[in-house]
Motif scaffolding. Structure first.
Motif, PDB file in Angstrom:
ATOM      1  N   SER A 201     -16.980  -3.352 -43.958  1.00  0.00           N
ATOM      2  CA  SER A 201     -18.237  -3.088 -43.812  1.00  0.00           C
ATOM      3  C   SER A 201     -18.554  -2.041 -44.918  1.00  0.00           C
ATOM      4  CB  SER A 201     -18.591  -2.293 -42.554  1.00  0.00           C
ATOM      5  OG  SER A 201     -19.498  -1.351 -42.432  1.00  0.00           O
ATOM      6  N   GLU A 202     -17.513  -1.087 -45.355  1.00  0.00           N
ATOM      7  CA  GLU A 202     -17.697  -0.203 -46.296  1.00  0.00           C
ATOM      8  C   GLU A 202     -17.882  -0.680 -47.713  1.00  0.00           C
ATOM      9  OE1 GLU A 202     -18.082   3.266 -46.352  1.00  0.00           O
ATOM     10  OE2 GLU A 202     -17.869   3.696 -44.448  1.00  0.00           O
ATOM     11  N   LEU A 203     -17.000  -1.739 -48.050  1.00  0.00           N
ATOM     12  CA  LEU A 203     -17.238  -2.688 -49.330  1.00  0.00           C
ATOM     13  C   LEU A 203     -18.421  -3.470 -49.389  1.00  0.00           C
ATOM     14  CD1 LEU A 203     -13.256  -3.162 -49.620  1.00  0.00           C
ATOM     15  CD2 LEU A 203     -14.661  -1.609 -51.014  1.00  0.00           C
ATOM     16  N   PRO A 241      -5.962  -7.962 -45.012  1.00  0.00           N
ATOM     17  CA  PRO A 241      -7.056  -8.744 -44.609  1.00  0.00           C
ATOM     18  C   PRO A 241      -8.142  -8.660 -45.723  1.00  0.00           C
ATOM     19  CG  PRO A 241      -6.053  -8.287 -42.436  1.00  0.00           C
ATOM     20  CD  PRO A 241      -5.339  -7.632 -43.718  1.00  0.00           C
ATOM     21  N   GLN A 242      -8.090  -7.151 -45.942  1.00  0.00           N
ATOM     22  CA  GLN A 242      -9.262  -6.846 -46.843  1.00  0.00           C
ATOM     23  C   GLN A 242      -8.611  -7.076 -48.425  1.00  0.00           C
ATOM     24  OE1 GLN A 242      -8.184  -4.747 -44.329  1.00  0.00           O
ATOM     25  NE2 GLN A 242      -9.926  -5.320 -43.387  1.00  0.00           N
ATOM     26  N   GLN A 243      -7.414  -7.321 -48.800  1.00  0.00           N
ATOM     27  CA  GLN A 243      -7.055  -7.933 -49.998  1.00  0.00           C
ATOM     28  C   GLN A 243      -7.425  -9.118 -50.369  1.00  0.00           C
ATOM     29  OE1 GLN A 243      -2.828  -7.310 -50.937  1.00  0.00           O
ATOM     30  NE2 GLN A 243      -2.868  -5.444 -49.880  1.00  0.00           N
ATOM     31  N   ARG A 244      -7.323 -10.000 -48.958  1.00  0.00           N
ATOM     32  CA  ARG A 244      -7.793 -11.608 -49.303  1.00  0.00           C
ATOM     33  C   ARG A 244      -9.224 -11.587 -49.474  1.00  0.00           C
ATOM     34  NH1 ARG A 244      -5.614 -12.891 -45.124  1.00  0.00           N
ATOM     35  NH2 ARG A 244      -7.247 -12.793 -43.484  1.00  0.00           N
ATOM     36  N   ALA A 245     -10.059 -10.797 -48.932  1.00  0.00           N
ATOM     37  CA  ALA A 245     -11.632 -10.812 -48.717  1.00  0.00           C
ATOM     38  C   ALA A 245     -12.082 -10.513 -50.454  1.00  0.00           C
ATOM     39  CB  ALA A 245     -12.245 -10.063 -47.687  1.00  0.00           C
ATOM     40  N   GLN A 253     -17.681 -12.899 -57.723  1.00  0.00           N
ATOM     41  CA  GLN A 253     -18.527 -11.613 -57.550  1.00  0.00           C
ATOM     42  C   GLN A 253     -19.820 -12.061 -56.419  1.00  0.00           C
ATOM     43  OE1 GLN A 253     -19.756 -10.385 -61.588  1.00  0.00           O
ATOM     44  NE2 GLN A 253     -18.107  -8.784 -61.540  1.00  0.00           N
ATOM     45  N   ARG A 254     -19.358 -12.675 -55.673  1.00  0.00           N
ATOM     46  CA  ARG A 254     -20.347 -12.872 -54.410  1.00  0.00           C
ATOM     47  C   ARG A 254     -19.572 -12.814 -53.241  1.00  0.00           C
ATOM     48  NH1 ARG A 254     -24.528 -15.787 -56.014  1.00  0.00           N
ATOM     49  NH2 ARG A 254     -25.206 -15.981 -53.965  1.00  0.00           N
ATOM     50  N   PHE A 255     -20.276 -12.315 -52.168  1.00  0.00           N
ATOM     51  CA  PHE A 255     -19.679 -11.875 -50.928  1.00  0.00           C
ATOM     52  C   PHE A 255     -20.887 -11.762 -49.840  1.00  0.00           C
ATOM     53  CE2 PHE A 255     -21.595  -8.255 -53.009  1.00  0.00           C
ATOM     54  CZ  PHE A 255     -22.109  -7.508 -52.079  1.00  0.00           C
ATOM     55  N   ARG A 256     -20.301 -12.027 -48.661  1.00  0.00           N
ATOM     56  CA  ARG A 256     -21.378 -11.901 -47.422  1.00  0.00           C
ATOM     57  C   ARG A 256     -21.217 -10.555 -46.596  1.00  0.00           C
ATOM     58  NH1 ARG A 256     -23.292 -16.296 -44.840  1.00  0.00           N
ATOM     59  NH2 ARG A 256     -21.559 -17.713 -45.836  1.00  0.00           N
ATOM     60  N   GLU A 289       0.137 -11.244 -54.513  1.00  0.00           N
ATOM     61  CA  GLU A 289       0.748 -11.286 -55.954  1.00  0.00           C
ATOM     62  C   GLU A 289      -0.663 -11.874 -56.764  1.00  0.00           C
ATOM     63  OE1 GLU A 289       4.473 -13.120 -58.486  1.00  0.00           O
ATOM     64  OE2 GLU A 289       3.345 -14.228 -56.836  1.00  0.00           O
ATOM     65  N   ASP A 290      -1.652 -12.684 -56.171  1.00  0.00           N
ATOM     66  CA  ASP A 290      -2.669 -13.307 -56.927  1.00  0.00           C
ATOM     67  C   ASP A 290      -3.773 -12.034 -57.275  1.00  0.00           C
ATOM     68  OD1 ASP A 290      -3.193 -13.020 -54.257  1.00  0.00           O
ATOM     69  OD2 ASP A 290      -3.851 -15.119 -53.995  1.00  0.00           O
ATOM     70  N   LEU A 291      -3.761 -11.152 -56.127  1.00  0.00           N
ATOM     71  CA  LEU A 291      -4.769 -10.138 -56.377  1.00  0.00           C
ATOM     72  C   LEU A 291      -4.270  -8.949 -57.481  1.00  0.00           C
ATOM     73  CD1 LEU A 291      -7.284  -8.259 -55.682  1.00  0.00           C
ATOM     74  CD2 LEU A 291      -5.979  -7.407 -53.761  1.00  0.00           C
TER      75      LEU A 291
END
Length: 500
Positions: A201-203, A241-245, A253-256, A289-291
């Motif tokens: 929610s914050e991000l 979970p937040q790392q994955r999102a 550069q798109r998000f819901r 690792e991908d992040l």
């Protein structure tokens, strides 16, 4: 044409390199030792130094900072017959551009020289960045400023690492203010301060009614950073979970928004910072690792204050002037003894601690025209006094200063068992009544004994698992093997009287 200095004790190989460089149109000069190389660096400005490791007057790797600090800050290529992984790592982290093991071909050396000179030409075309309050001109900081300039001229994500108090947010702001996004917002996010249940929610923001209390829609920090820079401080604190999102946001550069029905776009540049070792977290499975790969498209590592003590006087002068201006005091002179005390302190809190110490000193010395050792906080004076009584800085002094720094100066030790550990030497280093000899020999003996004790205890803790031991010690496995061989400790060791 470039000016190249070749510091190599093998006369035949040195002459061969000299001829090759001259045939390529460069102005080349040779030196058979670091002493002769130092003389050449004082007389003339060079673009590149080809440096051997095994020199008659010392290990060439130890001279890298000195060469980098010479006029013109020449680039460095290591060429050595004693090549190993740890030496290559040390060379690159110390500032060398390349590490070539002998035997090698002239074609390989020429190719490395061409790359180094091309890199230097590009670096010289970089605009000197505005520092915006960042103080320091040491070799390590000059390297950081070069990386800052490279980062500011691009749109790639930047990862800034370093111990607490080294100025990571200052550098992040400098990247933004030197970039083309300077007119846009700089949005700082402390990932460690966001409740795990509210991170998304914050991000990413939320729609009205997305959860209890969401009585109106709200833009998240990612959307607020549109057109500017998003700074994720302590990014290592993000939950999996937040790392994955967030990985998807970086890629597209798109998000819901939470509870939203459609995706939105935000044009932001990412800068992240952490004092944690993210590769180690990846190994433990606590960081993706991908992040990490996406975050460190560019990487700036800020050195701790103890590794840039050449900057200390300039930093103190800057902080003292700011404090005097803030409190309305006349400008203070810095007594040499005052600076000497600061140079003898290990600075576990880095530049941030130095700022607070200088501020306190200015307040205590408000009626004095100069700052004296007596104006320093007692935490600093006690740590330095213990160092002198012990005969020189050691780990007990560092532990003592860290304890004082964590508790605060007003904390008191109510019991003798709370007092700092007494300084003691490893068993067998010195017998009672023994006459002391040369300091260097004594120091090396103490350090060797301490290193051996540490290695034995480390292997005891890990059951002889070298991979685990290297992770705990914070060194590569190759480096750990080298240390074990040095002390005659076999991988199939036993904790018995022979090893102890």
């Amino acid at each position: 044409m470039a000016r190249i200095l070749i510091i190599e004790d093998d006369a035949l190989f040195r002459e061969m390199l000299l001829s090759a460089m001259q045939l390529d149109g460069h102005e080349a000069q040779g030196a058979g030792s670091m002493a002769h190389g130092r003389d050449a660096l004082e007389r003339q400005r060079f673009d590149l130094v080809l440096l051997d490791v095994g020199l008659p007057d010392g290990n060439g790797l130890r001279f890298i900072p000195e060469i980098s600090a010479a006029e013109g800050a020449p680039e460095i290529i290591i060429i050595t017959g004693d090549g190993h992984a740890d030496g290559a790592e040390l060379a690159i982290t110390s500032g060398a551009l390349d590490y070539i093991s002998k035997p090698t071909s002239l074609a390989s050396v020429r190719e490395a020289v061409q790359r180094a000179l091309a890199y230097r030409k590009g670096a010289c075309q970089l605009t000197e960045p505005e520092r915006f309050g960042i103080v320091g001109n040491s070799v390590s900081m000059q390297r950081c400023f070069r990386l800052l300039s490279e980062a500011a001229s691009s749109e790639a994500p930047v990862l800034i690492t370093g111990e607490t108090g080294t100025g990571k947010e200052l550098f992040a702001r400098a990247v933004h203010r030197n970039s083309q996004r300077v007119a846009g917002p700089f949005i700082a996010v402390d990932c460690g301060a966001i409740a795990k249940t509210l991170t998304e929610s914050e991000l990413f923001g939320h729609a009205r009614g997305a959860f209890t209390g969401a009585d109106r829609p709200r833009d998240g920090l990612v959307m607020q950073a549109h057109g500017g820079t998003l700074f994720l401080d302590e990014v290592g604190e993000l939950a999996m979970p937040q790392q994955r999102a967030f990985l998807r946001v970086l890629e597209e550069q798109r998000f819901r928004p939470v509870g939203g029905g459609r995706e939105v776009h935000s044009d932001f540049r990412l800068v992240a910072a952490t004092n944690r070792v993210l590769p180690a977290m990846v190994h433990k499975g606590t960081f993706r690792e991908d992040l990490l790969f996406r975050l460190q498209a560019m990487h700036i590592h800020l050195p701790p204050l103890r590794e840039r003590m050449d900057d200390l006087s300039e930093l103190v002068r800057h902080f003292a002037d700011k404090a005097c201006q803030r409190y309305g005091f006349p400008r203070k002179q810095l007594n040499n003894a005052f600076l000497g005390e600061l140079l003898a302190y290990p600075w576990p809190g880095n530049v941030r601690e130095l700022l607070h110490v200088t501020d306190q000193s200015v307040i205590r010395g408000r009626f004095s025209p100069e700052l004296l050792p007596e104006h320093l906080p007692s935490s600093v004076r006690v740590a330095v006094a213990r160092s002198r009584v012990a005969g020189g800085p050691d780990e007990s002094v560092k532990r003592w200063s860290e304890k004082y720094y964590q508790l605060g100066e007003d904390s008191s030790f109510r019991d003798v068992h709370d007092a700092p550990d007494a300084v003691s030497l490893p068993c067998g280093v010195q017998n009672e009544g023994e006459t002391l000899g040369e300091w260097k020999a004594f120091r090396d003996q103490v350090l060797d004994a301490a290193e051996r004790t540490y290695l034995l205890r480390l292997l005891g803790q890990t059951g002889g698992d070298v991979s685990r031991a290297s992770r705990i010690a914070g060194v590569s496995r190759q480096r750990l093997y080298t240390m074990l061989r040095k002390h005659g400790i076999s991988r199939t060791w036993r904790m018995d009287s022979e090893n102890v």
